[in-house]
Design a protein around this motif. Structure first.
Motif, short mmCIF file in Angstrom:
data_model
loop_
_atom_site.label_atom_id
_atom_site.label_comp_id
_atom_site.label_asym_id
_atom_site.label_seq_id
_atom_site.Cartn_x
_atom_site.Cartn_y
_atom_site.Cartn_z
N PRO A 115 0.80 -1.24 0.00
CA PRO A 115 0.00 0.00 0.00
C PRO A 115 0.83 1.29 0.00
N ALA A 116 2.10 1.20 0.34
CA ALA A 116 2.97 2.38 0.35
C ALA A 116 3.21 2.85 -1.08
N LYS A 117 2.99 4.11 -1.29
CA LYS A 117 3.13 4.67 -2.64
C LYS A 117 4.55 5.19 -2.86
N LEU A 118 5.48 4.24 -2.87
CA LEU A 118 6.90 4.59 -3.04
C LEU A 118 7.39 4.31 -4.45
N ASP A 119 6.49 3.96 -5.34
CA ASP A 119 6.86 3.61 -6.70
C ASP A 119 7.78 4.66 -7.31
N ASN A 120 8.84 4.17 -7.95
CA ASN A 120 9.82 5.04 -8.59
C ASN A 120 10.40 4.29 -9.77
N GLY A 121 9.69 4.30 -10.88
CA GLY A 121 10.14 3.56 -12.05
C GLY A 121 9.81 2.08 -11.92
N ALA A 122 10.68 1.26 -12.48
CA ALA A 122 10.46 -0.18 -12.50
C ALA A 122 11.04 -0.89 -11.28
N MET A 123 11.77 -0.14 -10.43
CA MET A 123 12.41 -0.75 -9.26
C MET A 123 12.57 0.30 -8.18
N TRP A 124 12.23 -0.04 -6.93
CA TRP A 124 12.41 0.89 -5.82
C TRP A 124 12.59 0.11 -4.53
N ALA A 125 13.14 0.76 -3.55
CA ALA A 125 13.40 0.13 -2.25
C ALA A 125 12.11 0.01 -1.45
N THR A 126 11.96 -1.10 -0.74
CA THR A 126 10.83 -1.29 0.15
C THR A 126 11.27 -1.56 1.59
N ALA A 127 12.58 -1.60 1.82
CA ALA A 127 13.10 -1.81 3.17
C ALA A 127 14.42 -1.07 3.31
N PHE A 128 14.64 -0.56 4.52
CA PHE A 128 15.83 0.23 4.79
C PHE A 128 16.46 -0.26 6.08
N ALA A 129 17.76 -0.53 6.05
CA ALA A 129 18.50 -0.92 7.24
C ALA A 129 18.71 0.31 8.11
N LEU A 130 18.55 0.13 9.42
CA LEU A 130 18.77 1.21 10.38
C LEU A 130 19.78 0.76 11.43
N THR A 131 20.85 1.53 11.56
CA THR A 131 21.81 1.26 12.63
C THR A 131 21.76 2.37 13.68
N ASP A 132 21.15 3.50 13.30
CA ASP A 132 20.99 4.64 14.19
C ASP A 132 19.92 5.54 13.57
N VAL A 133 19.19 6.26 14.40
CA VAL A 133 18.20 7.20 13.89
C VAL A 133 18.66 8.60 14.28
N THR A 134 19.39 9.19 13.36
CA THR A 134 19.92 10.54 13.54
C THR A 134 18.90 11.55 13.01
N ALA A 135 19.18 12.83 13.15
CA ALA A 135 18.30 13.87 12.61
C ALA A 135 18.15 13.70 11.10
N GLU A 136 19.24 13.37 10.42
CA GLU A 136 19.20 13.16 8.97
C GLU A 136 18.30 11.97 8.61
N VAL A 137 18.43 10.90 9.37
CA VAL A 137 17.61 9.71 9.13
C VAL A 137 16.14 10.02 9.40
N GLU A 138 15.87 10.78 10.46
CA GLU A 138 14.49 11.18 10.76
C GLU A 138 13.89 11.95 9.58
N THR A 139 14.66 12.83 8.97
CA THR A 139 14.19 13.59 7.81
C THR A 139 13.87 12.65 6.65
N GLN A 140 14.72 11.66 6.43
CA GLN A 140 14.49 10.69 5.36
C GLN A 140 13.24 9.85 5.64
N ILE A 141 13.06 9.42 6.89
CA ILE A 141 11.88 8.64 7.26
C ILE A 141 10.62 9.48 7.06
N ALA A 142 10.66 10.74 7.50
CA ALA A 142 9.51 11.63 7.34
C ALA A 142 9.12 11.74 5.87
N ALA A 143 10.09 11.92 5.00
CA ALA A 143 9.82 12.05 3.57
C ALA A 143 9.22 10.75 3.02
#
Length: 150
Positions: A115-143
């Motif tokens: 259901p996530a509307k992350l489509d970006n062409g014919a291939m896109w990421a559906t999972a992301f590895a997290l080793t830390d949640v920094t301010a930069e990572v929070e911004t990426q998650i928000a987007a």
């Protein structure tokens, strides 16, 4: 399809079986809940309790992920999904947090389902590895979560 004589199916791991049992318990518990508001409040309490059970590193990341998702995609309903914190739209899980400890992995995962509307062409990421949640990572998650529900 070729197969090798040395490969054998060993079934689900103990962690996978435990996750399936948790999912069945979550479903039974959800079915017993009262009104929609009661269900939502109790589901969030269950999710926060599951986060509180996590080890320090996973717990800190899950708390930050939860805060970012609820602030940036309030339309998503917190719930447990296979014993993991998840966020659903119209009952369908859009994204989830999987702790590193859950499946004895070296990193936690922020995952997205169909259901996530992350489509970006014919291939896109559906999972992301997290080793830390920094301010930069929070911004990426928000987007990502904003895009997922757009």
């Amino acid at each position: 399809m070729a197969s090798t004589a040395t490969s054998t199916y060993e079934g689900f791991t103990a962690e996978e079986r435990a996750a399936m049992k948790e999912h069945a318990q979550d479903q039974k518990k959800a079915a017993r809940r009262g009104s929609r508001a009661d269900k939502a409040a109790e589901a969030e309490r269950d999710l926060l309790a599951k986060i509180a059970e996590m080890g320090d590193s996973d717990r800190i990341m899950a708390e930050r992920v939860h805060a970012v998702i609820t602030a940036n995609a309030p339309i998503l309903a917190p719930k447990l999904w296979y014993g993991m914190p998840a966020y659903a739209l119209d009952g369908k899980v859009v994204c989830f947090f999987q702790s590193a400890a859950k499946f004895k992995a070296r990193y936690a995962t922020l995952g997205f389902n169909d259901p996530a509307k992350l489509d970006n062409g014919a291939m896109w990421a559906t999972a992301f590895a997290l080793t830390d949640v920094t301010a930069e990572v929070e911004t990426q998650i928000a987007a990502l979560v904003k895009q997922a529900v757009s």
